[in-house]
Every structure is written in structure tokens, then in C-alpha cells.
Design a protein around this motif. Structure first.
Motif, short mmCIF file in Angstrom:
data_model
loop_
_atom_site.label_atom_id
_atom_site.label_comp_id
_atom_site.label_asym_id
_atom_site.label_seq_id
_atom_site.Cartn_x
_atom_site.Cartn_y
_atom_site.Cartn_z
N LEU A 152 0.82 -1.20 0.00
CA LEU A 152 0.00 0.00 0.00
C LEU A 152 0.86 1.25 0.00
N TYR A 153 2.00 1.19 0.68
CA TYR A 153 2.83 2.38 0.81
C TYR A 153 3.91 2.48 -0.27
N LYS B 4 -0.54 7.98 -2.39
CA LYS B 4 -1.92 7.88 -1.93
C LYS B 4 -2.90 8.13 -3.08
N ARG C 209 -3.73 4.99 -5.28
CA ARG C 209 -4.33 3.80 -4.67
C ARG C 209 -5.75 3.58 -5.18
N PRO D 147 -7.87 -0.14 -5.57
CA PRO D 147 -7.83 -1.60 -5.62
C PRO D 147 -8.61 -2.22 -6.78
N THR E 150 -5.13 -1.91 -9.16
CA THR E 150 -3.82 -2.40 -8.71
C THR E 150 -3.73 -3.91 -8.89
N GLY F 262 -1.59 -3.37 -1.32
CA GLY F 262 -2.49 -2.34 -1.80
C GLY F 262 -3.38 -2.86 -2.91
N LYS G 285 -7.55 0.64 1.24
CA LYS G 285 -6.68 0.70 0.06
C LYS G 285 -7.17 1.69 -0.98
#
Length: 379
Positions: free
Chosen positions: A96-97, A101, A104, A106, A109, A137, A212
Motif C-alpha cells: 500500500l505504501y 496515496k 491507490r 484496488p 492495482t 495495496g 486501500k
């Protein structure tokens, strides 16, 4: 006293080893006469590879893979001290990191980079894998991972679908004929920090997708897509992945591994405790300190503080949990041998300040915890 220090990492601020050293310093401020054993821990999430490599005297390797949105990055994987077991974190490539931001989502991804890390391990000759699924993420059910390993996910026209969960809307068939044949010779264990199933009220999408970047509409669409994915997987696998414990780990990556890679799930905290010989260190201790960045309702279900406390409870040894922040519904921890949950925040601070000063605050909180325990014991 003999005190065992067994923390997880504090995300964004301290590794498990750094957290352990901060706690050690705090304990030594309380008294220089305590015997202290520092055993860095993890539960299958971020930091698990480093924890296992350090515990066994292994090695870290670096390779180029794609992150969850398709950008090339340098990611690491480890080999344990036995020279034969390859340890990979989903978060290393698809965490996720790892992405910004604003990136992000889902629905788009993908776990493709995770599959590339597995290929790197295969290329080096490893056939024994530990796959750590926390901190992702993604929410594609492991579809991208399988695509990287050669599995063809096809639409009704026989063309490959898009990567990411959204591509599963067009999924018509799964073709495993071109999957990397070396996979069939592998022993794959899944170390995960949750027991959530793939779908349902406590499934991957409804519980973790909001963290996420998914809004309410995206969560419901992801639930539909994961059900569609499960239907196709269950047509070609004897594993009923839809409600299997742990299938929802890593945004459903557990389901893909269970169904097509014959992986076996074990609680990450238990596996890492076993490798680190935590139980041997805890025997004969007076007090155990553990902790992680956030303690909340999920902690009692396989996270590091829970796993550590349950081992200590077997020997009647109290455990103090020190958290970056303390959420709600943590009462179950008190049935698992935890005697107190403390926050390391000792003054009003911004998140940025807390991350910078985490070691100092953790040191102070550990000192206070040990002083309080010592006073109670002597009284």
C-alpha cells in the motif's frame, strides 16, 4: 527480572529491530539489572522477510519488478539461513505504501510484481517458498501473480484480460497449461496475518478494500468481482476458496495461491515465532513486552501482539502491548494473556511528529511499563 521484548514493526517509523532496541533502552532506564532478550517479530506483513532473514542468518536479494500500478521498482526478497527457503513479501512489490496515496485504487492495482518476485526465486533455483501476504495495496485475488507465472486469464474472445480486479469482469476462462512448470515442484507456505475469507461480510473486499482507496461503490463491485473469480477458480481447483480461512489475505491473493499453487496457510505470527524460537526465550521470563503501530479489533485475530501473548499465557507470564495508536474493540486481547495495552503517545502530536519521535516515545513507555510492573510485583 527476565524480560522478553518481541515487537512487530511500527509502520512508517520503526522496524521490529529498531522497536526492540527502543524498548530495551527504556527497560535499562528502569534498571540495569534486568535480563533482556530482544526477539524482533512479524506476522506475515511488512518486515517479515527482514525478521526471518535476521533470525536465521540468511540473505537479502534485490531485483526489478513492477509495482501494483505497473511501474518498475527495485524490490527485495530473502533466503533463510538454510540456504533453501525463499521468503517473499507481497508488500515488497505491491504494498500500500509503495505507491502514492493518489494512485491507490484496488480496482486497478495488480499483484503482477509479486509473481515476478516468485519468478526471481525460481530462477535462482529455490523450490521452497514462504509467501507473506500482509500490507498489500491490491484486491485482485492474486490474479496478477498468476499472470506473471504464466497463467492465462482469458475473455470470451480468447484474449488476455486487463490486470487488476477490474479485468476479472471480463474473465471467461483460466488456462493453466502455460504456467511455469517449476511451480509444480515447489513447496509453498503462506504466512498471513489474517484469517478472513475471500468474500462475504468479513471478506477481503468489505474489510480491507476501504483502507486501500475503495469507496462504497468500489467495495461492492470488488465483492462481485471476487465472487466471479472464486467461481472460475473453483471450477478447476478442488479447493473451495470462497470461504476458506485466509483466502482473503493480501486482497484475496491467498485464494489464488490456495487454488492453483497448492499453498498451505499458517498464521504468520506462529510461523515466525517458531523460526525465531520465541517460546524458548519466553520460558522462565517474568514479563513480555510486544507491540505494533496500531492495535484494534483485528489484533486478536493473528497479529503479532496476539501471537506473542498467547505463547506467554501458556506459561502464566503477563504481556504488555505498546501501540502507536489504540483503537476500539480490543477486549479479546485480555483473554489472550495481555494485562495492559498502552499507547506510546504521551502528548498531543501530529502524525508526522509521532513518526519522527516514535523511538523516543516507545523508550519512555517501555520504561514506565516496567517500573509499574516492578512496583506492583514488589508490593
Amino acid at each position: 527480572m527476565k524480560i522478553v521484548v518481541a515487537p512487530d514493526s511500527y509502520k512508517g517509523s520503526l522496524t521490529a529491530s529498531e522497536a526492540g532496541e527502543a524498548m530495551r533502552k527504556g527497560i535499562q532506564k528502569a534498571s540495569l539489572h534486568h535480563e533482556i532478550a530482544v526477539i524482533p517479530m512479524a506476522d506475515g506483513g511488512e518486515g517479515s522477510v527482514r525478521c526471518l532473514v535476521d533470525a536465521t542468518g540468511g540473505q537479502i536479494f534485490t531485483t526489478t519488478v513492477e509495482d501494483s500500478i505497473g511501474k518498475n521498482i527495485e524490490a527485495t526478497f530473502g533466503v533463510l539461513g538454510d540456504g533453501a527457503t525463499c521468503v517473499i513479501e507481497l508488500a515488497a512489490a505491491c504494498g500500500l505504501y509503495v505507491i502514492e496515496k493518489s494512485e491507490r485504487n484496488p480496482l486497478v492495482t495488480s499483484t503482477y510484481g509479486f509473481g515476478q518476485l516468485m519468478l526471481a526465486g525460481l530462477q535462482r533455483g529455490y523450490r521452497r517458498f514462504v509467501l507473506c501476504l500482509g500490507g498489500s495495496g491490491t484486491n485482485d485475488g492474486g490474479a496478477g501473480m498468476l499472470q506473471a507465472l504464466g497463467v492465462k486469464l482469458l475473455n470470451v474472445n480468447g484474449q488476455s484480460i486487463k490486470r487488476g480486479a477490474i479485468g476479472l469482469a471480463d474473465l471467461h476462462a483460466i488456462d493453466t497449461a502455460s504456467m511455469d512448470p517449476r511451480i509444480h515442484a515447489c513447496d509453498i507456505r503462506i504466512a498471513c496475518d489474517v484469517t478472513n475469507p475471500l468474500v462475504g461480510a468479513i471478506g477481503a473486499s468489505r474489510v480491507f478494500a476501504p483502507q486501500k482507496g475503495a469507496n462504497e461503490a468500489a467495495v461492492e463491485l470488488l465483492e462481485v468481482l471476487m465472487n466471479n473469480w472464486a467461481e472460475h477458480l473453483e471450477e478447476i481447483s478442488p479447493i473451495q476458496v470462497r470461504y476458506a480461512a485466509g483466502a482473503g489475505a493480501g486482497g484475496g491473493t491467498g485464494a489464488g495461491i490456495l487454488a492453483l499453487l497448492q499453498g498451505r496457510i499458517k498464521a504468520g505470527s506462529s510461523f515466525i515465532a517458531e523460526i525465531s524460537e520465541l517460546e524458548r526465550h519466553i520460558q522462565g521470563a517474568d514479563l513480555v513486552l510486544t507491540g505494533e503501530g496500531k492495535v484494534d479489533s483485528q489484533t486478536a485475530h493473528g497479529k503479532t501482539p496476539s501471537g506473542v501473548a498467547l505463547i506467554a499465557q501458556k506459561y502464566g507470564i503477563p504481556t504488555v502491548v505498546i501501540a502507536g495508536t489504540v483503537g476500539t474493540d480490543i477486549e479479546n486481547l485480555y483473554t489472550q494473556g495481555v494485562c495492559s495495552v498502552l499507547s506510546l503517545l504521551n502528548r498531543p502530536v501530529s502524525l508526522e511528529e509521532a513518526l519522527v519521535d516514535a523511538a523516543t516515545m516507545l523508550e519512555s513507555t517501555a520504561e514506565a511499563a516496567v517500573r509499574l510492573y516492578s512496583a506492583a510485583k514488589s508490593g
